[in-house]
Design an enzyme around this catalytic site. Structure first.
Site, PDB file in Angstrom:
ATOM      1  N   TYR A 143       0.825  -1.211   0.000  1.00  0.00           N
ATOM      2  CA  TYR A 143       0.000   0.000   0.000  1.00  0.00           C
ATOM      3  C   TYR A 143       0.860   1.263   0.000  1.00  0.00           C
ATOM      4  CZ  TYR A 143      -4.663  -1.959   0.980  1.00  0.00           C
ATOM      5  OH  TYR A 143      -5.870  -2.592   0.913  1.00  0.00           O
ATOM      6  N   ASP A 245      -6.016  -7.254   4.290  1.00  0.00           N
ATOM      7  CA  ASP A 245      -7.201  -6.607   3.730  1.00  0.00           C
ATOM      8  C   ASP A 245      -8.132  -7.664   3.139  1.00  0.00           C
ATOM      9  OD1 ASP A 245      -8.856  -4.483   2.763  1.00  0.00           O
ATOM     10  OD2 ASP A 245      -7.979  -4.769   0.780  1.00  0.00           O
TER      11      ASP A 245
HETATM   12  C1  IPM Z   1     -10.245  -1.373   4.547  1.00  0.00           C
HETATM   13  C2  IPM Z   1     -10.534  -0.712   3.219  1.00  0.00           C
HETATM   14  C3  IPM Z   1      -9.373   0.217   2.888  1.00  0.00           C
HETATM   15  C4  IPM Z   1      -8.126  -0.636   2.802  1.00  0.00           C
HETATM   16  C5  IPM Z   1      -9.575   1.053   1.626  1.00  0.00           C
HETATM   17  C6  IPM Z   1     -10.850   1.840   1.649  1.00  0.00           C
HETATM   18  C7  IPM Z   1      -8.404   1.968   1.381  1.00  0.00           C
HETATM   19  O1  IPM Z   1     -10.742  -1.675   2.236  1.00  0.00           O
HETATM   20  O2  IPM Z   1     -10.188  -0.637   5.555  1.00  0.00           O
HETATM   21  O3  IPM Z   1     -10.115  -2.576   4.596  1.00  0.00           O
HETATM   22  O4  IPM Z   1      -7.847  -1.254   1.771  1.00  0.00           O
HETATM   23  O5  IPM Z   1      -7.406  -0.680   3.797  1.00  0.00           O
HETATM   24 MN    MN Z   2     -10.731  -3.744   2.977  1.00  0.00          MN
END
Ligand code: IPM
Ligand code: MN
Length: 357
Positions: A143, A245
């Site tokens: 990320y 995630d």
């Molecule tokens: C989560 C969401 C987020 C992530 C997005 C909205 C950036 O999917 O909190 O899991 O990927 O972390």
């Molecule tokens: Mn998520």
């Protein structure tokens, strides 16, 4: 005099405002019952922030979250902002906020309420009694890795972890496991990725300080399959940002609805508490969202950030009771419902149970 805690409130977009309002409703009920005060200050993030200030993470929000004891957050994003450049998207605001706050450890419980055992798409015997804690690394990995680039014909991201980053998230996982069933499963892709090779080595090293905890390793593809095949084999799962995630979304369906599960992002002075689901723009404003994930996130906030454990337990018990009594929002309405209620009714019933208990 009552203790006073300062709480940052970020409602966000879509169903964010509806669900956070119900969490506040419930927080007000527990705070008066257990004799402490909550002082709320609202901050902007995501699409709401873009509309108001032009950017998804305004400087006032960055400054604001540093002045509170904890932050309760709803959800961000929606089609209105989908075509903006990446650095202006609502999601970029959330990622920036997590990074700014330094909340590197994201705790995502996947727990099956007995009262809702029929809501899962899996067989009862597979999900009954499931109680998993996914510990997701939140401020590193692919990320955030550099370099990253998008161009018309070639684009890439970088999955990077340092020894220190792995060590600190592994410690969080083992510390949690000690208080639970003392089993950690570390999930990676060490058969393919160098970053996972280091991940595995460092987790092994940290494990030496926790001889009472059993450590196993699993490749992420297998872990996705095992979560559905035999979820009860897991106690604590520790994994990197993107694997966490994906696996936490999968794990959430063991419970029957992603609308039920909370999360706590900790590791720094101020924690961030949010439901694991998104802003559900398709049902926003209709009053039908399930506020339980956010209310349950507020309980995690009381427990992990404010150490008001009794108040947190009171919320968790009230949630179990409304489910046992057959109150359901639409998402779980098909399962043993006695009455389908709106988002605000669900919040009020939970708050009432707490006040009367
Ligand atoms: C989560 C969401 C987020 C992530 C997005 C909205 C950036 O999917 O909190 O899991 O990927 O972390
Ligand atoms: Mn998520």
């Amino acid at each position: 005099m009552n203790k006073v805690y300062k709480i940052g409130i970020i409602k966000g977009d879509g169903i964010g405002a509806e669900i956070v309002d119900e969490a506040i409703n419930v927080l007000d009920a527990v705070s008066s019952k257990f004799g402490f005060d909550l002082e709320y200050s609202e901050m902007l993030l995501g699409g709401a922030a873009i509309d108001e200030t032009g950017v998804p993470l305004p400087p006032e929000t960055i400054a604001g979250v540093k002045k509170v004891d904890a932050v309760l957050f709803g959800a961000i994003g929606g089609p209105k902002w989908d075509n903006l450049e990446r650095h202006l998207r609502p999601e970029t605001g959330l990622l920036g906020l997590r990074k700014e706050m330094g909340t590197f450890a994201n705790l995502r419980p996947a727990l099956v309420y007995d009262e809702l055992i029929n809501a899962s798409t899996l067989k009862q015997e597979v999900v009954k009694g499931v109680d998993i804690m996914v510990v997701r690394e939140l401020t590193g990995g692919i990320y955030f890795g550099e370099p990253r680039e998008y161009s018309k014909d070639r684009a890439y991201n970088t999955m990077v972890y340092t020894r220190e980053e792995i060590k600190r998230i592994a410690k969080v996982a083992f510390d949690i496991a000690i208080k639970r069933d003392k089993r950690v499963c570390s999930v990676d892709k060490a058969n393919v990725l160098e970053v996972s090779q280091l991940w595995r080595e460092v987790v092994e090293e940290v494990a030496k300080d926790y001889p009472e905890v059993e450590l196993t390793h699993m490749y992420v593809d297998n872990a996705a399959m095992q979560l559905i095949r035999e979820p009860k084999q897991f106690d604590v799962i520790v994994t990197g940002n993107i694997f966490g995630d994906i696996l936490s979304d999968a794990a959430s369906m063991l419970s029957g609805s992603i609308g039920l599960l909370p999360s706590a992002s900790v590791g720094s002075k101020v924690g961030l508490f949010e439901p694991i689901h998104g802003s559900a723009p398709d049902i926003a404003g209709q009053g039908i969202a399930n506020p339980i994930a956010t209310i349950s996130s507020a309980a995690m906030m009381l427990k992990y950030a404010l150490n008001e454990v009794e108040a947190a337990d009171a919320i968790d018990n009230a949630i179990k009771k409304v489910l046992a009594d057959g109150y359901r929002t639409g998402d779980i309405g098909a399962y043993d419902a006695k009455e389908i209620v709106s988002c605000s009714e669900m919040g009020s019933i939970i708050a009432n149970y707490i006040s009367k208990a």
